[in-house]
Design a protein around this motif. Structure first.
Motif: not given
Length: 105
Positions: A25-34
């Motif tokens: 889940x953390x890996x997926x959220x990193x994809x959303x970082x500016x």
């Protein structure tokens, strides 16, 4: 110009498939970082270290992520974090097959 963020720190696991399951889940959220482009996840079970090599679109977005990530790691009890930001030489990286877009000159 793209920038590398290099991060490493001590941790007592998990590693391997357990790490992949725990942090997907953390890996997926990193994809959303500016400004985020990609990340290579690093780990060493032998030395109890983990981290990553990140590519960001700008020095500013790399620094913003580095600051946020250091705070997140601190909230997990990980306080000895090594972080560095480097500019990427796109011309030389292209020669050595690095997966970074080469800007037009």
């Amino acid at each position: 110009m793209a920038y590398v963020l290099q991060v490493d720190f001590k941790m007592n696991g998990p590693f391997g498939d357990e790490m992949a399951d725990a942090f997907s889940d953390l890996a997926k959220s990193i994809n959303e970082e500016d400004g985020f482009m990609w990340k290579i996840w690093t780990e060493s079970r032998e030395t109890n270290e983990a981290g990553g090599i990140y590519i960001f679109e700008s020095k500013e977005t790399a620094k913003k992520y580095m600051d946020m990530h250091s705070k997140r790691l601190s909230s997990f009890g990980i306080t000895d974090v090594n972080s560095k930001i480097f500019a990427i030489n796109s011309k030389l990286t292209a020669i050595t097959k690095g997966p970074v877009k080469t800007p037009s000159y």
